[in-house]
Design a protein around this motif. Structure first.
Motif, short mmCIF file in Angstrom:
data_model
loop_
_atom_site.label_atom_id
_atom_site.label_comp_id
_atom_site.label_asym_id
_atom_site.label_seq_id
_atom_site.Cartn_x
_atom_site.Cartn_y
_atom_site.Cartn_z
N LYS A 285 42.75 37.95 23.59
CA LYS A 285 43.74 37.48 24.57
C LYS A 285 43.19 37.36 26.01
O LYS A 285 43.68 36.55 26.77
CB LYS A 285 45.03 38.29 24.51
CG LYS A 285 44.91 39.75 24.82
CD LYS A 285 46.30 40.40 24.76
CE LYS A 285 46.19 41.84 25.18
NZ LYS A 285 47.06 42.73 24.51
N ASN A 286 42.16 38.11 26.36
CA ASN A 286 41.63 37.98 27.72
C ASN A 286 40.37 37.10 27.79
O ASN A 286 39.69 37.06 28.80
CB ASN A 286 41.29 39.35 28.29
CG ASN A 286 42.53 40.18 28.49
OD1 ASN A 286 43.58 39.64 28.84
ND2 ASN A 286 42.44 41.47 28.23
N VAL A 287 40.08 36.42 26.70
CA VAL A 287 38.88 35.58 26.69
C VAL A 287 39.30 34.16 27.01
O VAL A 287 40.15 33.58 26.35
CB VAL A 287 38.20 35.63 25.31
CG1 VAL A 287 37.02 34.68 25.26
CG2 VAL A 287 37.76 37.05 24.99
N SER A 288 38.71 33.63 28.07
CA SER A 288 39.10 32.27 28.45
C SER A 288 37.85 31.43 28.63
O SER A 288 36.73 31.94 28.59
CB SER A 288 39.89 32.31 29.75
OG SER A 288 39.10 32.93 30.72
N GLY A 289 38.06 30.15 28.87
CA GLY A 289 36.93 29.27 29.17
C GLY A 289 36.30 28.73 27.91
O GLY A 289 36.59 29.16 26.79
#
Ligand code: GLY
Length: 337
Positions: A285-289
């Protein structure tokens, strides 16, 4: 105290036990000039102890963090050795985590074409992984570990008493690498980790480190230069390195996340509770990009294809050459969970 002999080249001992630091000169030949490299986060009494064990110690304290793994820090260390008239008969001791170890090992390998190098890892991660197997490097032109050597130390001293001052998150990162090695190479160790509480694992840490180093030994003895088998140690790292560049997660935390897409469902169902217990991240959930570009630029890619290590079953692995689309699909499955 336990001892493992690593058989590469002339071979070297790895000592694992409590309160070893105070007798460092019993394990290493410090009866000469010794460059003791440490960082400003490591309690200074550790490096003072190594200095007191040395005939003529020169201490170099570098700033903590990845930024120090650079050509300019390397140059500073080399100047220090030259200024202090180090000869080929003198040595370098690393005292710290992976950054200190990789940098100091590289420095030892190039000063006068190579002087003796000893490693005293003080983080769980460097005890079980980076201090063993002879990889040294600095980062260069924005890329990790692009300039380095394979240069085996003369000895490694894992004093588990130093783990008492290690911050919890750093400790967890070490567990990530231990979990990684057990998943691909030692199902009994994974089961042991699964069945014990975190406190019990810490109480048994000498044994856990010993068993992890035995795995690493078996891999690097067979494939020192990472031409095949050693790639197994990159399990979780292909996606993990990309996450590391786009988040504030620590290395071990990224490895934890990076392993998830590489596991079959049954394996994931056993891995997630273990990650939760250790307080390692277990969801995306906190992995973006966009991770794809970062993965493609990883140095382990071979042309258009990238080596990934899959874990189809605990204790087994598969080294597969895939294209980025296949990795994207595996990551997507994790994100959608
Ligand atoms: N840390 C991975 C290796 O030593 O190959």
């Amino acid at each position: 105290m336990r001892k493992i002999d690593l058989n590469i080249g002339k071979g070297y001992p790895i000592y694992i036990g409590k309160d070893l630091l105070k007798n460092a000169n019993k394990y290493f030949n410090l009866n000469r000039k010794v460059l003791v490299v440490t960082d400003d986060n490591i309690p200074s009494n550790y490096s003072d102890t190594v200095c007191h064990n040395s005939k003529e110690a020169i201490k170099a304290v570098i700033p903590n963090g990845e930024e120090s793994k650079s050509m300019s820090t390397l140059e500073m260390l080399l100047y220090k050795m030259q200024e202090n008239k180090f000869t080929r008969g003198d040595c370098v001791v690393a005292l710290g985590g992976g950054v200190v170890g990789d940098l100091s090992g590289f420095c030892a390998s190039v000063y006068m074409r190579g002087v003796d190098f000893y490693n005293i890892p003080t983080t769980l991660l460097s005890m079980v992984d980076s201090s063993v197997g002879g990889k040294t490097a600095v980062n260069f032109a924005g890329l990790k570990n692009t300039v380095g050597t394979f240069y085996q130390p003369k000895g490694v001293l894992c004093d588990i008493s130093t783990l008492k001052t290690l911050p919890e998150r750093q400790l967890n990162c070490g567990f990530a690498e231990i979990i990684k090695m057990s998943m691909t190479n030692d199902s009994d160790l994974f089961t042991l980790i699964e069945n014990k509480s975190k406190k019990e694992l810490l109480d048994d840490i000498e044994n856990v480190i010993f068993r992890s180093v035995i795995i690493k030994k078996s891999v690097v003895e067979e494939d020192e230069k990472e031409l095949g088998l050693r790639r197994v140690l990159n399990f979780g790292h292909t996606v993990g390195h990309a996450i590391e560049q786009t988040s504030n997660y620590y290395h071990g935390e990224c490895v934890a996340l990076g392993m998830l897409p590489m596991c079959g469902k049954a394996v994931k169902d056993r891995l997630i509770p273990v990650l939760k217990k250790i307080s390692l991240p277990f969801e995306y959930k906190n992995v973006s990009g966009d991770l794809s570009d970062l993965i493609i630029h990883d140095k382990k890619s071979a042309g258009d294809k990238i080596h990934i290590i899959l874990c189809p079953e605990i204790g087994c692995f598969e080294d597969k050459l895939v294209d980025i689309k296949e990795i994207e699909a595996l990551i997507k499955e994790c994100i959608e969970k």
